[in-house]
Design a protein around this motif. Structure first.
Motif, PDB file in Angstrom:
ATOM      1  N   SER A  45       0.826  -1.206   0.000  1.00 26.55           N
ATOM      2  CA  SER A  45       0.000   0.000   0.000  1.00 26.55           C
ATOM      3  C   SER A  45       0.863   1.260   0.000  1.00 26.55           C
ATOM      4  CB  SER A  45      -0.953  -0.002   1.203  1.00 26.55           C
ATOM      5  OG  SER A  45      -0.238   0.064   2.432  1.00 26.55           O
ATOM      6  N   THR A  46       2.020   1.202   0.671  1.00 26.93           N
ATOM      7  CA  THR A  46       2.917   2.354   0.708  1.00 26.93           C
ATOM      8  C   THR A  46       3.504   2.633  -0.668  1.00 26.93           C
ATOM      9  OG1 THR A  46       3.456   1.967   3.042  1.00 26.93           O
ATOM     10  CG2 THR A  46       4.992   3.304   1.768  1.00 26.93           C
ATOM     11  N   ALA A  49       0.771   4.191  -2.799  1.00 24.07           N
ATOM     12  CA  ALA A  49       0.456   5.564  -2.408  1.00 24.07           C
ATOM     13  C   ALA A  49       1.551   6.543  -2.806  1.00 24.07           C
ATOM     14  CB  ALA A  49       0.211   5.634  -0.899  1.00 24.07           C
TER      15      ALA A  49
END
Length: 222
Positions: A45-46, A49
């Motif tokens: 997810s990092t 993002a």
């Protein structure tokens, strides 16, 4: 740790299951698997993002390296070792072109002299005053994004015309929405361990994307 010292602060179920080793081992394995799954999900997810920011920063780094710019990294504690690893990845890469990069915490004599003579808040800023020039790059790594010596160094880097990057956790702390930080990579977690794991992957991806751009330019680094 003595046999009588409680271990609840590490694994709450250990002390309760001392007489049942099979159940204890099963719980330990489940705990490790849960942490690995949590870490994997956060890293994915990092990266998603921060994908656009990674490309933006890599383009800036490649352009500055091509023009003779140099990279300076810095951090405290575990982030100090992470920043040193990042500098080594750029300067002594496993593949691709070596790029000029230094960790500002690498020289113990300089760090301790500055800490003793002018104060720990200036151990990185004073090194940038002595070594950095317009066109260079500064990368500050932190889990909180609030360390005063890192903020002082980023402010000094901004005054000197450096491109500035911050790595932070939680909500980004003082690194986020900061005029002294061109790009801030935020790992949105409350766990220092998970934050640093994701920051390690982010920094590797930054190096890889920069290498790709340097190679695509087809020119030597000054």
């Amino acid at each position: 740790m003595s046999q009588d010292e409680p271990t609840n602060f590490l694994y709450p179920f250990i002390d309760a299951q001392q007489e049942n080793p099979e159940s204890l081992l099963a719980d330990l394995a489940a705990s490790a698997q849960a942490k690995a799954a949590e870490s994997l999900a956060l890293r994915r997810s990092t990266l998603d993002a921060n994908a656009a920011l990674l490309e933006e920063a890599a383009a800036q780094l490649a352009a500055r390296f091509a023009a003779g710019g140099r990279l300076f990294t810095f951090g405290n504690g575990g982030s100090c070792t992470d920043s040193a690893t990042l500098a080594a990845l750029f300067s002594r890469p496993p593949t691709g072109k070596p790029l000029p990069a230094w960790s500002l915490s690498a020289d113990q004599a300089i760090v301790t002299a500055l800490g003793n003579d002018v104060g720990f808040d200036l151990v990185f800023a004073r090194q940038l005053i002595a070594r950095a020039k317009a066109g260079d790059i500064a990368i500050a790594m932190s889990t909180s994004g609030n360390s005063s010596n890192l903020l002082a160094a980023l402010a000094e880097a901004r005054r000197r015309g450096l491109y500035t990057i911050g790595f932070a956790g939680y909500d980004g702390g003082a690194f986020a929405d900061n005029a002294d930080v061109d790009v801030c990579f935020v790992v949105r977690s409350q766990s220092v361990h998970r934050i640093q794991e994701s920051q390690a992957l982010l920094s590797y991806q930054l190096w890889l994307a920069t290498q790709d751009r340097v190679a695509a330019q087809g020119v030597g680094v000054v």
